[in-house]
Scaffold this active site. Structure first.
Site, PDB file in Angstrom:
ATOM      1  N   CYS A   1      34.454  26.780  29.596  1.00  0.00           N
ATOM      2  CA  CYS A   1      33.740  27.517  28.544  1.00  0.00           C
ATOM      3  C   CYS A   1      33.381  28.918  29.043  1.00  0.00           C
ATOM      4  CB  CYS A   1      32.496  26.757  28.091  1.00  0.00           C
ATOM      5  SG  CYS A   1      31.863  27.352  26.515  1.00  0.00           S
TER       6      CYS A   1
ATOM      7  N   TYR B   1      19.757  41.739  46.312  1.00  0.00           N
ATOM      8  CA  TYR B   1      18.527  41.203  45.689  1.00  0.00           C
ATOM      9  C   TYR B   1      17.660  40.516  46.763  1.00  0.00           C
ATOM     10  CZ  TYR B   1      21.254  41.983  41.480  1.00  0.00           C
ATOM     11  OH  TYR B   1      22.023  42.551  40.502  1.00  0.00           O
TER      12      TYR B   1
ATOM     13  N   CYS C   1      31.635  20.455  19.147  1.00  0.00           N
ATOM     14  CA  CYS C   1      31.199  21.841  19.368  1.00  0.00           C
ATOM     15  C   CYS C   1      31.245  22.643  18.077  1.00  0.00           C
ATOM     16  CB  CYS C   1      32.086  22.482  20.428  1.00  0.00           C
ATOM     17  SG  CYS C   1      31.722  24.220  20.694  1.00  0.00           S
TER      18      CYS C   1
ATOM     19  N   THR D   1      25.099  35.614  42.670  1.00  0.00           N
ATOM     20  CA  THR D   1      26.230  35.717  43.594  1.00  0.00           C
ATOM     21  C   THR D   1      27.278  34.660  43.278  1.00  0.00           C
ATOM     22  OG1 THR D   1      24.553  36.358  45.219  1.00  0.00           O
ATOM     23  CG2 THR D   1      26.749  35.965  46.055  1.00  0.00           C
TER      24      THR D   1
ATOM     25  N   CYS E   1      38.538  20.921  26.475  1.00  0.00           N
ATOM     26  CA  CYS E   1      37.094  20.708  26.671  1.00  0.00           C
ATOM     27  C   CYS E   1      36.654  19.331  26.174  1.00  0.00           C
ATOM     28  CB  CYS E   1      36.322  21.794  25.923  1.00  0.00           C
ATOM     29  SG  CYS E   1      34.545  21.582  26.023  1.00  0.00           S
TER      30      CYS E   1
ATOM     31  N   TYR F   1      14.387  28.387  35.480  1.00  0.00           N
ATOM     32  CA  TYR F   1      15.716  27.879  35.797  1.00  0.00           C
ATOM     33  C   TYR F   1      15.711  27.104  37.128  1.00  0.00           C
ATOM     34  CZ  TYR F   1      20.212  27.446  37.812  1.00  0.00           C
ATOM     35  OH  TYR F   1      21.286  26.896  38.450  1.00  0.00           O
TER      36      TYR F   1
ATOM     37  N   GLU G   1      20.550  27.211  44.960  1.00  0.00           N
ATOM     38  CA  GLU G   1      20.263  27.746  43.623  1.00  0.00           C
ATOM     39  C   GLU G   1      19.811  29.198  43.685  1.00  0.00           C
ATOM     40  OE1 GLU G   1      20.994  26.671  40.817  1.00  0.00           O
ATOM     41  OE2 GLU G   1      21.508  24.599  41.244  1.00  0.00           O
TER      42      GLU G   1
ATOM     43  N   CYS H   1      39.077  25.511  24.665  1.00  0.00           N
ATOM     44  CA  CYS H   1      38.514  24.450  23.823  1.00  0.00           C
ATOM     45  C   CYS H   1      39.424  23.220  23.770  1.00  0.00           C
ATOM     46  CB  CYS H   1      38.245  24.981  22.423  1.00  0.00           C
ATOM     47  SG  CYS H   1      37.076  26.368  22.427  1.00  0.00           S
TER      48      CYS H   1
ATOM     49  N   LEU I   1      24.123  39.751  50.497  1.00  0.00           N
ATOM     50  CA  LEU I   1      23.936  38.993  49.248  1.00  0.00           C
ATOM     51  C   LEU I   1      23.212  39.829  48.187  1.00  0.00           C
ATOM     52  CD1 LEU I   1      22.866  35.355  50.276  1.00  0.00           C
ATOM     53  CD2 LEU I   1      24.888  36.014  48.987  1.00  0.00           C
TER      54      LEU I   1
ATOM     55  N   ARG J   1      26.529  20.070  46.387  1.00  0.00           N
ATOM     56  CA  ARG J   1      26.611  18.897  45.496  1.00  0.00           C
ATOM     57  C   ARG J   1      26.690  17.607  46.289  1.00  0.00           C
ATOM     58  NH1 ARG J   1      30.698  21.267  40.891  1.00  0.00           N
ATOM     59  NH2 ARG J   1      29.117  22.502  39.830  1.00  0.00           N
TER      60      ARG J   1
ATOM     61  N   ASP K   1      20.690  28.605  32.916  1.00  0.00           N
ATOM     62  CA  ASP K   1      21.176  29.890  33.435  1.00  0.00           C
ATOM     63  C   ASP K   1      22.149  30.495  32.408  1.00  0.00           C
ATOM     64  OD1 ASP K   1      23.454  28.392  33.637  1.00  0.00           O
ATOM     65  OD2 ASP K   1      23.807  28.764  35.765  1.00  0.00           O
TER      66      ASP K   1
HETATM   67  S1  SF4 Z   1      34.753  23.452  22.753  1.00  0.00           S
HETATM   68 FE1  SF4 Z   1      32.818  24.558  22.741  1.00  0.00          FE
HETATM   69  S2  SF4 Z   1      31.883  24.065  24.687  1.00  0.00           S
HETATM   70 FE2  SF4 Z   1      34.037  23.511  24.855  1.00  0.00          FE
HETATM   71  S3  SF4 Z   1      35.047  25.319  25.710  1.00  0.00           S
HETATM   72 FE3  SF4 Z   1      35.180  25.504  23.485  1.00  0.00          FE
HETATM   73  S4  SF4 Z   1      33.388  26.723  22.932  1.00  0.00           S
HETATM   74 FE4  SF4 Z   1      33.022  25.951  24.984  1.00  0.00          FE
END
Ligand code: SF4
Length: 362
Positions: A197, A87, A213, A48, A207, A125, A42, A204, A85, A30, A143
């Site tokens: 998630c 594959y 959501c 892995t 989140c 992907y 990637e 949640c 690793l 990153r 993914d």
């Molecule tokens: S609010 Fe939705 S996106 Fe966030 S952790 Fe919960 S299920 Fe996942």
């Protein structure tokens, strides 16, 4: 499946990117926008865990710092860097792709989603991830983690790999990506799937997307994404023979698609008892005396499981040079076993062989 309002899309990007800016894990890949480094990470991350990939990523880039170095390296060196690793077709495809980039694009990574897709081992992907992170293009990178988050946030209640579900994920994400930093957004979505998630017990309450959501509102997050019924992997009984002669053991380079190019001990599908294996060895021109049964080991591939029974046989005579050449085989001492690329499926047999060779039992 509902259709999400455009104003929600802007909110999703803003909330998710705000959260990502302060919650993201500091991972080596990153810190760069170099397409080669992002591609390497990637591909490694596809099957892995992040913690495992870190060490491999550094070692790989130290030895093969750019696309030309990867293109020029002997295949065995690349497979050795990949050892553990699994594959291995990923590593072989990367080298084929690197050679194409050098020969067709003068070593410059193609800066478009479509061009990336034409390279070996790069599917939707990976093309999406590299195109968005390295080149800022609004291409989704979907993914397993992203599928889960998308199914929950957008309330997709159809098998997630079905065409309608895939189309909805792609359309909705593409619309959002056009409104923000696409690379950051894709990574933020992956990060959310890898942390809050989670498949079980999503957090949640913590989140950033909770108020937007669908699954959180409906209370069925844990049952999403929906999966179509899957075929269980097939179990194969395998006899694995450690064939020794004068402090060395026979290793054969696989020609089959599974584990292609890697070194394995002599093995047979279906036969696991010493008597049957001795007969099969004879059919292949190898006379050997059974010394010991060494127990069992199991290795799980994506579509099959090898249930292996390990045996030690003492060769009555060494295979001829012609036999070794015809079977792409070598007589390896303990040092060779450590240096050659052996798949993880051979881990137990490798340990047994090293113990036999190093304790002088051969
Ligand atoms: S609010 Fe939705 S996106 Fe966030 S952790 Fe919960 S299920 Fe996942």
């Amino acid at each position: 499946m509902g259709v999400r309002a455009v104003s929600d899309n802007g909110c999703i990007a803003e909330k998710l990117l705000g959260w990502y800016a302060q919650a993201r894990r500091d991972l080596p890949w990153r810190r760069t926008r170099d397409p080669y480094c992002i591609w390497v990470s990637e591909i490694m991350l596809q099957q892995t865990r992040v913690e495992t990939v870190k060490a491999y990523y550094h070692r790989f880039l130290l030895r093969l710092p750019d696309v030309r170095a990867l293109a020029d390296a002997p295949e065995q060196d690349v497979l050795k860097l990949w050892e553990g690793l699994g594959y291995y077709s990923r590593a072989r495809n990367m080298q084929r792709a690197a050679r194409m980039i050098v020969s067709q694009c003068d070593g410059v990574f193609p800066p478009s989603y479509e061009a990336l897709l034409t390279l070996p081992g790069i599917g939707a992907y990976t093309a999406g991830a590299v195109a968005s992170i390295a080149f800022g293009l609004p291409t989704p990178a979907v993914d397993g983690n992203v599928k889960r988050v998308a199914a929950r946030v957008f309330g997709i209640r159809a098998p997630i790999n079905s065409k309608p579900a895939q189309a909805m994920v792609a359309q909705t994400l593409t619309a959002i990506l056009q409104t923000c930093d696409a690379g950051q957004f894709n990574q933020a979505l992956m990060e959310l799937g890898a942390t809050l998630c989670a498949p079980r017990a999503p957090q949640c309450d913590a989140c950033p997307l909770c108020s937007l959501c669908d699954a959180s509102r409906e209370g069925d997050a844990e049952s999403l994404p929906m999966q179509a019924a899957k075929q269980p992997p097939k179990t194969l009984d395998m006899g694995v023979c450690i064939l020794t002669w004068d402090g060395r053991t026979l290793l054969l380079r696989r020609q089959e698609r599974l584990l292609h190019g890697l070194y394995v001990f002599w093995l047979a599908e279906g036969d696991t008892d010493a008597y049957g294996l001795k007969g099969l060895l004879q059919e292949e021109g190898l006379r050997a005396t059974h010394r010991a049964a060494l127990g069992e080991a199991t290795h799980v591939f994506t579509h099959r499981i090898w249930r292996m029974t390990l045996h030690h046989f003492l060769l009555d005579a060494p295979p001829s040079a012609a036999w070794l050449a015809a079977h792409d085989a070598v007589l390896a001492d303990a040092r060779d076993i450590r240096a050659l690329p052996l798949p993880t499926a051979m881990k137990a047999a490798r340990q047994e062989a090293l113990a036999l060779l190093e304790n002088g039992l051969v």
